[in-house]
Design an enzyme around this catalytic site. Structure first.
Site, PDB file in Angstrom:
ATOM      1  N   GLU A 259       5.385  50.418 -15.762  1.00  0.00           N
ATOM      2  CA  GLU A 259       6.563  50.653 -15.396  1.00  0.00           C
ATOM      3  C   GLU A 259       6.823  50.212 -13.669  1.00  0.00           C
ATOM      4  O   GLU A 259       6.269  50.837 -13.116  1.00  0.00           O
ATOM      5  CB  GLU A 259       6.851  51.962 -15.596  1.00  0.00           C
ATOM      6  N   ARG A 287      19.970  60.411  -5.002  1.00  0.00           N
ATOM      7  CA  ARG A 287      18.595  61.236  -5.821  1.00  0.00           C
ATOM      8  C   ARG A 287      17.139  60.755  -5.131  1.00  0.00           C
ATOM      9  O   ARG A 287      17.120  59.533  -5.145  1.00  0.00           O
ATOM     10  CB  ARG A 287      18.819  61.042  -7.203  1.00  0.00           C
ATOM     11  N   CYS A 293      12.588  54.223  -8.686  1.00  0.00           N
ATOM     12  CA  CYS A 293      12.811  52.756  -9.232  1.00  0.00           C
ATOM     13  C   CYS A 293      14.111  52.609  -9.853  1.00  0.00           C
ATOM     14  O   CYS A 293      14.527  51.347  -9.901  1.00  0.00           O
ATOM     15  CB  CYS A 293      11.600  52.598 -10.027  1.00  0.00           C
TER      16      CYS A 293
HETATM   17  P1  NAD Z   1       2.260  51.326  -5.560  1.00  0.00           P
HETATM   18  O1  NAD Z   1       2.219  50.118  -6.516  1.00  0.00           O
HETATM   19  O2  NAD Z   1       1.763  51.165  -4.213  1.00  0.00           O
HETATM   20  O3  NAD Z   1       1.170  52.662  -5.840  1.00  0.00           O
HETATM   21  C1  NAD Z   1       1.367  53.063  -7.356  1.00  0.00           C
HETATM   22  C2  NAD Z   1      -0.104  53.738  -7.644  1.00  0.00           C
HETATM   23  O4  NAD Z   1      -1.126  52.599  -7.946  1.00  0.00           O
HETATM   24  C3  NAD Z   1      -0.624  54.688  -6.832  1.00  0.00           C
HETATM   25  O5  NAD Z   1      -1.164  55.566  -7.600  1.00  0.00           O
HETATM   26  C4  NAD Z   1      -1.430  53.926  -6.125  1.00  0.00           C
HETATM   27  O6  NAD Z   1      -2.725  54.525  -5.481  1.00  0.00           O
HETATM   28  C5  NAD Z   1      -1.880  52.703  -7.313  1.00  0.00           C
HETATM   29  N1  NAD Z   1      -2.665  51.489  -6.796  1.00  0.00           N
HETATM   30  C6  NAD Z   1      -2.259  50.780  -5.584  1.00  0.00           C
HETATM   31  N2  NAD Z   1      -2.992  49.713  -5.185  1.00  0.00           N
HETATM   32  C7  NAD Z   1      -3.801  49.878  -6.461  1.00  0.00           C
HETATM   33  C8  NAD Z   1      -4.809  49.233  -7.001  1.00  0.00           C
HETATM   34  N3  NAD Z   1      -5.328  47.722  -6.448  1.00  0.00           N
HETATM   35  N4  NAD Z   1      -5.594  49.337  -8.042  1.00  0.00           N
HETATM   36  C9  NAD Z   1      -5.158  50.318  -8.959  1.00  0.00           C
HETATM   37  N5  NAD Z   1      -4.204  51.421  -8.570  1.00  0.00           N
HETATM   38  C10 NAD Z   1      -3.496  50.996  -7.125  1.00  0.00           C
HETATM   39  O7  NAD Z   1       3.422  52.021  -5.491  1.00  0.00           O
HETATM   40  P2  NAD Z   1       4.096  53.206  -5.020  1.00  0.00           P
HETATM   41  O8  NAD Z   1       4.374  52.755  -3.623  1.00  0.00           O
HETATM   42  O9  NAD Z   1       3.268  54.528  -5.245  1.00  0.00           O
HETATM   43  O10 NAD Z   1       5.529  53.632  -5.840  1.00  0.00           O
HETATM   44  C11 NAD Z   1       6.800  52.912  -5.485  1.00  0.00           C
HETATM   45  C12 NAD Z   1       6.889  51.897  -6.494  1.00  0.00           C
HETATM   46  O11 NAD Z   1       6.948  52.218  -7.939  1.00  0.00           O
HETATM   47  C13 NAD Z   1       8.183  51.044  -6.568  1.00  0.00           C
HETATM   48  O12 NAD Z   1       8.008  49.703  -6.302  1.00  0.00           O
HETATM   49  C14 NAD Z   1       8.958  51.891  -7.665  1.00  0.00           C
HETATM   50  O13 NAD Z   1      10.116  50.885  -8.400  1.00  0.00           O
HETATM   51  C15 NAD Z   1       7.955  52.040  -8.485  1.00  0.00           C
HETATM   52  N6  NAD Z   1       8.333  52.797  -9.646  1.00  0.00           N
HETATM   53  C16 NAD Z   1       8.638  52.343 -10.973  1.00  0.00           C
HETATM   54  C17 NAD Z   1       8.879  53.465 -11.665  1.00  0.00           C
HETATM   55  C18 NAD Z   1       9.290  52.921 -13.239  1.00  0.00           C
HETATM   56  O14 NAD Z   1       9.243  53.575 -14.092  1.00  0.00           O
HETATM   57  N7  NAD Z   1       9.536  51.678 -13.343  1.00  0.00           N
HETATM   58  C19 NAD Z   1       8.996  54.829 -11.474  1.00  0.00           C
HETATM   59  C20 NAD Z   1       8.496  55.179 -10.200  1.00  0.00           C
HETATM   60  C21 NAD Z   1       8.074  54.172  -9.172  1.00  0.00           C
END
Ligand code: NAD
Length: 491
Positions: A259, A287, A293
Site C-alpha cells: 500500500e 483529514r 495516502c
Molecule cells: P516510509 O516509507 O518512510 O515508512 C513506512 C514504514 O517503512 C515505516 O515503518 C518505516 O520505519 C519503514 N521503513 C523505512 N525504511 C525501511 C527499510 N529500508 N526497510 C524496511 N522498512 C523500512 O513512509 P512513511 O513516511 O512512514 O509514511 C508515509 C507514506 O506512506 C506516504 O507515501 C503514504 O502515501 C504512504 N501510505 C500509504 C497508504 C496506503 O494504504 N496506500 C496508507 C498510509 C500511508
C-alpha cells in the site's frame, strides 16, 4: 503535559513484544518518541536490532503450525474480543495517537472506530474462508481447491494512522491463521504497543503477534526478508521504500502486499453540487492534516466554476484552527516532524516560483511544534512539481480543465493510481470516469472512501493487493489444488 496524559503514557508498555513477553532490546537500546505539537519527549521505547527481529521470527515461526490448526471460530472470537477491548478503551487509544502523531482528538477517535472495525470485519471473515469442489471441463477429474495460511508475515506500517494501519494487517493475518511480526514506524510505536497488550488480553497466543519497534528498519527487516521461514511481506508506506522492499523480497519469492503513495486528483465538473464539493474537498484535503495516502493532492476544476469553487474553498480552509490535538478547539494538528514540514514548505515555494498564487496560508507560524497552515494555491501550472509529488500536508493546489477529456488526461498523468475523487451530478459521466480513470478506488460525490468492508488499494506505483473487504483476507491465504481421479469410476 496533563496528569491524564502522564498516567496514560505511564501505563503503555515500552518493551519489544516477542513470544508473548515484554522484553528490552538485547542491546538494551531505547529510542525517544516525541510529541509533534511541542517537540517534548513522550516516552522511551526499546529499540530492536537484527537479533531481536530474528528472535521475533523464531517466535512467529514456532507458533505457526499450532496457530494454523486453530479453528476459524476460535480465531474469529479472539478478534471479536480484541474489537470489544479496543472499543472499550477508545479514549486511551485516541489520546495516545493524538500525543504521538498529533491529529486532533476527534480525528483520533474516528481512527479508533475505523481501526477497530477491521478487527470486527475480519472476525466475521475468518469463518468464511472457503474453497471449491468442481468437475474438470472434460468431466473426468474432480478439482478440489482449498485455502491455507501463507505463514509467518512481516507487517510494516507507517506513522500517519498508527492504529488503523496495524489492525488492517494484523486482523486479516490472525483471521487467516498466519503469525506475524509487526514493525510500526519509529515516530509512532506507542499505539502499536498498546494494541499488542490488547491482543494478548483478547487471547492471542504467545508468538502469534510480535511487535518490534526499531530505529533501524532496514537492519532489522533485511535479514528477515532473506530468512526462508518468513513467507509474506505486507507494507504500507512510501513508494520509494516499497520498491526497495519488493526487490529484497524477491530473494525468497515472498508474497507481497504493497500500500504505497498516492497523488489523488479531485475532479469537480460544472454540473457538481458545489456546496457538497467544497465540503468533500475539505475532508479529502485536511483529514489527518493532509498526511494521508488518500489525501486530495490535486484539485482539477472545470474552468467555468473554478473562481466560485476556489473562493469557497479558501473560506472553508480559513475556518480551521491549528492547535495541539488535545486542545478542544483544534481542528488541525501539527505535521509529524520538521522534515515533513520543510518538504511541504519547499513544494509551496517551488509552485509559487512556477507561477502559482497563494490565496491563504503558505507561511510557517512561529512557536513550537511542526504546524503548517491550511493553504490554497491557485493558477498552478499543469507541469508544476507540486502536482506530481505527494504533498502530505494541508496544501490544496488548484488547476483547471476545459472538458472531460482534458480532466481525464490530467488525472491520469501520474505514476500513482490510488484514489480519485469526482464531483458530478451526471451518473453517466461518473460511470464513464470509473472506466477511464486509472485508479484503485474512486469516490463519487464523497471526499472519503476508506471503509473496512471495501477493498482498499491502488494501481500503478500505488501498490499491489488490497486490504479490507472480502479481498483483504486473500492476501494471507495460499491456494492448494488437489486433482482427484473421477470418483464415478469404481476402482
Ligand atoms: P516510509 O516509507 O518512510 O515508512 C513506512 C514504514 O517503512 C515505516 O515503518 C518505516 O520505519 C519503514 N521503513 C523505512 N525504511 C525501511 C527499510 N529500508 N526497510 C524496511 N522498512 C523500512 O513512509 P512513511 O513516511 O512512514 O509514511 C508515509 C507514506 O506512506 C506516504 O507515501 C503514504 O502515501 C504512504 N501510505 C500509504 C497508504 C496506503 O494504504 N496506500 C496508507 C498510509 C500511508
Amino acid at each position: 503535559m496533563s496528569e491524564i496524559e502522564q498516567s496514560l503514557l505511564g501505563s503503555v508498555p515500552r518493551g519489544l513484544f516477542i513470544g508473548g513477553e515484554w522484553r528490552p532490546a538485547e542491546s538494551g537500546a531505547e529510542f525517544v518518541v516525541h510529541d509533534p505539537a511541542t517537540g517534548a519527549e513522550l516516552a522511551r521505547v526499546a529499540d530492536a536490532a537484527r537479533v531481536d527481529g530474528l528472535a521475533a521470527l523464531d517466535a512467529a515461526s514456532d507458533a505457526q503450525p499450532k496457530w494454523a490448526a486453530t479453528s476459524p471460530r476460535e480465531r474469529s472470537e479472539i478478534l471479536r474480543r480484541a474489537f470489544e477491548i479496543v472499543t472499550a478503551r477508545a479514549e486511551e487509544f485516541a489520546l495516545l495517537m493524538t500525543l504521538e502523531m498529533g491529529k486532533p482528538l476527534a480525528e483520533s477517535r474516528a481512527e479508533v472506530a475505523y481501526g477497530a472495525e477491521f478487527l470486527r470485519w475480519f472476525a466475521e471473515e475468518a469463518p468464511r474462508i472457503a474453497g471449491r469442489y468442481a468437475t474438470a471441463p472434460d468431466g473426468r477429474n474432480r478439482l478440489l481447491v482449498r485455502k491455507r495460511p501463507v505463514g509467518p508475515s512481516l507487517l510494516i506500517t507507517p506513522w500517519n494512522f498508527p492504529l488503523a494501519m496495524a489492525t488492517r494487517k494484523v486482523a486479516p493475518a490472525i483471521a487467516a491463521g498466519c503469525t506475524s511480526l509487526l514493525k510500526p514506524a519509529a515516530l509512532t510505536p506507542l499505539t502499536a504497543l498498546l494494541f499488542a497488550q490488547v491482543l494478548q488480553e483478547a487471547g492471542v497466543p504467545a508468538g502469534v503477534v510480535n511487535v518490534i519497534p526499531t530505529t533501524d528498519p532496514g537492519g532489522v527487516t533485511g535479514p528477515l526478508l532473506l530468512d526462508p521461514r518468513l513467507r509474506k511481506l505486507s507494507f504500507t508506506g512510501s513508494t520509494e521504500v516499497g520498491q526497495r522492499l519488493i526487490a529484497d523480497a524477491s530473494a525468497q519469492v515472498l508474497r507481497v502486499s504493497m500500500e504505497l503513495g498516492g497523488n489523488a486528483p479531485f475532479l469537480i465538473f460544472e454540473d457538481a453540487d458545489l456546496d457538497a464539493a467544497v465540503e468533500g474537498a475539505l475532508v479529502a484535503k485536511l483529514r489527518n492534516g493532509g498526511e494521508a495516502c488518500v489525501a486530495a493532492n490535486r484539485f482539477l476544476v472545470a474552468e467555468s466554476i473554478a473562481a466560485d469553487f476556489t473562493a469557497r474553498l479558501v473560506e472553508g480552509m480559513r475556518r480551521y484552527v491549528s492547535a495541539r490535538g488535545t486542545d478542544p478547539t483544534s481542528t488541525i494538528g501539527p505535521l509529524i516532524d520538521e522534515k515533513t514540514r520543510a518538504k511541504v514548505a519547499e513544494l509551496v515555494a517551488s509552485a509559487v516560483g512556477e507561477g502559482a498564487k497563494v490565496l491563504t496560508g503558505g507561511e510557517i507560524p512561529s512557536g513550537p511544534g511542526y504546524f503548517y497552515p491550511p493553504t490554497v494555491l491557485a493558477e498552478v501550472p499543469p507541469h508544476a512539481r507540486i502536482l506530481t509529488e505527494e504533498i502530505f500536508g494541508p496544501v490544496a493546489p488548484i488547476t483547471t480543465f476545459r472538458d472531460e477529456d482534458e480532466a481525464v488526461r490530467l488525472a491520469n498523468a501520474s505514476e500513482y493510481g490510488l484514489v480519485c475523487f469526482v464531483y458530478t451530478t451526471d451518473l453517466n459521466r461518473a460511470l464513464r470516469l470509473s472506466e477511464s480513470l486509472e485508479t484503485g478506488m474512486l469516490g463519487v460525490n464523497t471526499g472519503m472512501v476508506s471503509n473496512p468492508a471495501a477493498p482498499f488499494g491502488g494501481v500503478k506505483q500505488s501498490g499491489l493487493g488490497r486490504e479490507g473487504g472480502a479481498e483483504g483476507i486473500e492476501e494471507y491465504l495460499e491456494t492448494t489444488y488437489i486433482g482427484i481421479a473421477d470418483p464415478m469410476v469404481r476402482l
